[in-house]
Design a protein around this motif. Sequence first.
Motif, PDB file in Angstrom:
ATOM      1  N   ASP A  40      -3.271   5.752  -4.277  1.00 15.06           N
ATOM      2  CA  ASP A  40      -3.361   4.417  -3.701  1.00 15.06           C
ATOM      3  C   ASP A  40      -3.141   3.360  -4.779  1.00 15.06           C
ATOM      4  O   ASP A  40      -3.686   3.461  -5.876  1.00 15.06           O
ATOM      5  CB  ASP A  40      -4.744   4.234  -3.060  1.00 15.06           C
ATOM      6  CG  ASP A  40      -4.796   3.014  -2.167  1.00 15.06           C
ATOM      7  OD1 ASP A  40      -4.739   1.897  -2.706  1.00 15.06           O
ATOM      8  OD2 ASP A  40      -4.895   3.187  -0.946  1.00 15.06           O
ATOM      9  N   PRO A  41      -2.350   2.325  -4.506  1.00 17.21           N
ATOM     10  CA  PRO A  41      -2.114   1.291  -5.522  1.00 17.21           C
ATOM     11  C   PRO A  41      -3.368   0.544  -5.929  1.00 17.21           C
ATOM     12  O   PRO A  41      -3.458   0.040  -7.042  1.00 17.21           O
ATOM     13  CB  PRO A  41      -1.108   0.353  -4.849  1.00 17.21           C
ATOM     14  CG  PRO A  41      -1.221   0.621  -3.382  1.00 17.21           C
ATOM     15  CD  PRO A  41      -1.568   2.075  -3.281  1.00 17.21           C
ATOM     16  N   ASP A  42      -4.356   0.453  -5.028  1.00 17.31           N
ATOM     17  CA  ASP A  42      -5.592  -0.232  -5.390  1.00 17.31           C
ATOM     18  C   ASP A  42      -6.432   0.574  -6.372  1.00 17.31           C
ATOM     19  O   ASP A  42      -7.341   0.045  -7.008  1.00 17.31           O
ATOM     20  CB  ASP A  42      -6.434  -0.515  -4.140  1.00 17.31           C
ATOM     21  CG  ASP A  42      -5.902  -1.702  -3.351  1.00 17.31           C
ATOM     22  OD1 ASP A  42      -5.100  -2.456  -3.917  1.00 17.31           O
ATOM     23  OD2 ASP A  42      -6.293  -1.856  -2.184  1.00 17.31           O
ATOM     24  N   MET A  44      -5.414   2.087  -9.085  1.00 14.59           N
ATOM     25  CA  MET A  44      -4.979   1.828 -10.448  1.00 14.59           C
ATOM     26  C   MET A  44      -5.161   3.066 -11.324  1.00 14.59           C
ATOM     27  O   MET A  44      -5.050   4.182 -10.847  1.00 14.59           O
ATOM     28  CB  MET A  44      -5.733   0.621 -11.019  1.00 14.59           C
ATOM     29  CG  MET A  44      -5.477  -0.673 -10.262  1.00 14.59           C
ATOM     30  SD  MET A  44      -3.801  -1.308 -10.388  1.00 14.59           S
ATOM     31  CE  MET A  44      -3.840  -1.974 -12.039  1.00 14.59           C
ATOM     32  N   ARG A 113     -11.817   0.153  -0.061  1.00 15.92           N
ATOM     33  CA  ARG A 113     -10.710   0.144  -1.021  1.00 15.92           C
ATOM     34  C   ARG A 113     -11.195  -0.222  -2.418  1.00 15.92           C
ATOM     35  O   ARG A 113     -10.483  -0.821  -3.223  1.00 15.92           O
ATOM     36  CB  ARG A 113      -9.576  -0.785  -0.571  1.00 15.92           C
ATOM     37  CG  ARG A 113      -9.029  -0.445   0.813  1.00 15.92           C
ATOM     38  CD  ARG A 113      -7.774  -1.214   1.143  1.00 15.92           C
ATOM     39  NE  ARG A 113      -6.659  -0.805   0.297  1.00 15.92           N
ATOM     40  CZ  ARG A 113      -5.950   0.325   0.461  1.00 15.92           C
ATOM     41  NH1 ARG A 113      -6.273   1.168   1.437  1.00 15.92           N
ATOM     42  NH2 ARG A 113      -4.959   0.609  -0.345  1.00 15.92           N
ATOM     43  N   LYS A 259      -8.243  -6.232  -4.950  1.00 15.38           N
ATOM     44  CA  LYS A 259      -9.067  -5.029  -5.057  1.00 15.38           C
ATOM     45  C   LYS A 259      -8.615  -4.177  -6.241  1.00 15.38           C
ATOM     46  O   LYS A 259      -9.442  -3.550  -6.920  1.00 15.38           O
ATOM     47  CB  LYS A 259      -8.978  -4.219  -3.758  1.00 15.38           C
ATOM     48  CG  LYS A 259      -9.558  -4.933  -2.531  1.00 15.38           C
ATOM     49  CD  LYS A 259     -11.062  -5.033  -2.623  1.00 15.38           C
ATOM     50  CE  LYS A 259     -11.672  -5.697  -1.384  1.00 15.38           C
ATOM     51  NZ  LYS A 259     -11.648  -4.845  -0.193  1.00 15.38           N
ATOM     52  N   ALA A 260      -7.303  -4.137  -6.486  1.00 17.09           N
ATOM     53  CA  ALA A 260      -6.798  -3.332  -7.601  1.00 17.09           C
ATOM     54  C   ALA A 260      -7.374  -3.803  -8.932  1.00 17.09           C
ATOM     55  O   ALA A 260      -7.717  -2.991  -9.800  1.00 17.09           O
ATOM     56  CB  ALA A 260      -5.265  -3.389  -7.638  1.00 17.09           C
ATOM     57  N   ASN A 263     -10.997  -2.762  -9.225  1.00 22.28           N
ATOM     58  CA  ASN A 263     -11.103  -1.353  -9.585  1.00 22.28           C
ATOM     59  C   ASN A 263     -10.798  -1.119 -11.061  1.00 22.28           C
ATOM     60  O   ASN A 263     -11.404  -0.259 -11.707  1.00 22.28           O
ATOM     61  CB  ASN A 263     -10.164  -0.519  -8.713  1.00 22.28           C
ATOM     62  CG  ASN A 263     -10.675  -0.374  -7.291  1.00 22.28           C
ATOM     63  OD1 ASN A 263     -11.880  -0.330  -7.078  1.00 22.28           O
ATOM     64  ND2 ASN A 263      -9.783  -0.323  -6.330  1.00 22.28           N
TER      65      ASN A 263
END
Length: 291
Positions: A40-42, A44, A113, A259-260, A263
Motif C-alpha cells: 500500500d502506498p500509505d 511507505m 490506513r 496518511k503516508a 506512517n
Amino acid sequence: RRQLSALKALPWPRACAAEAAAAMGGGASSKAQEESAYNDPDAMSVAGSKGETASDLAELLFGADESVSKTLTDEQQEQLSQVFALLAQPGWKTGAAKKGGVFPRYMFNQETRLYYACFHCDVPAPARDMFEDWNRGRAQERYSEVCSEEIILDEKERPFPLGPERLVRGIYKMPYPMQDRDFVWTEWSALLPTQDGGSLYISMAKSPKNENEVCPPEPERFTRADLKLSATFARQAPGSETCQMGFICQGDIKGKMPKALQNLLAGNASTYLAKFRDAHSVSVPETMQGG
C-alpha cells in the motif's frame, strides 16, 4: 460488540492467541490484507520484514492473578483483551532500525490506513516504580517530545491495585505552518500480581466517543486529533528488579497531513518509551564503577 463478547468469554488473561486473533478479526489479520498492506502506498518504507506476530509481547500479558484481575471493569478487560489479540495477529513487521535502544515493530491497519506502532525494551526498575510514576499524572507531558501540555480534566481514585481513572487533554506542537493538535483521552492503570509471583504493570488510553461533549474542540487554536489506542505494559519476573516493557499506539493527527507521512513518522513514538526507560534507569554509584 459480538467480537468483544467473544473476547470477554475467553478465560482472561490466559486467552489463547489464535482464538483471540480470530475473534478480533478485521484490520490486517488476514493474509490477503497483509499482502495488500505491504504494497500500500500509505505504508511507505517505515517497516522491514513481514509476516511476523508480536506474540512475545502478548506473552507478557499472560498469567495475572485472576482473583485480582477481576477488579478491572468489563470495559478495561475488553481493552486489554483487544491489545492482546492485536499483538497476536500476523502482519507485524520489524522496523529497519532501533532508536535509542528501543526495538520497533509496525502493523498496517486497512480501516484507518495507519500503522500500529509497537516498541519494546528492558527497563532496570521494578513494575511498581512505573505504576507509581504513572499515578503522578501527566506522563505524556513528561516523556513525550512533542506534548507541550497535559491537562487533567477529571480524575477518579480507585483502590489499589488500580490507579486513578482520568479524563485528559493533551496539546501537541506541530511544525510551522501546521496547526497544533489536541487529543482527548481516558486513561487507567493497574499493578497486578502474577501467578508466578511476579508483577504486571499496565496502563491504557484511548479517545472516548463523546470527546467533543466532555471537551469541546477549539478549531481556531487546535485541530482535534484522535487517539485510537495507547497501551504501556511491563512484566517483572519473580526475584528480578528488571522489567520487559512494551508500548503500542495508534493515533490519527487529522488535518491535512497525508496518511503516508504519518506512517513514515510512526517510529518517532519510540522516544516516549526510551525517555520513560531512562527516567527509571538505576544509576551506578561512582564507588561501584571500575577504575
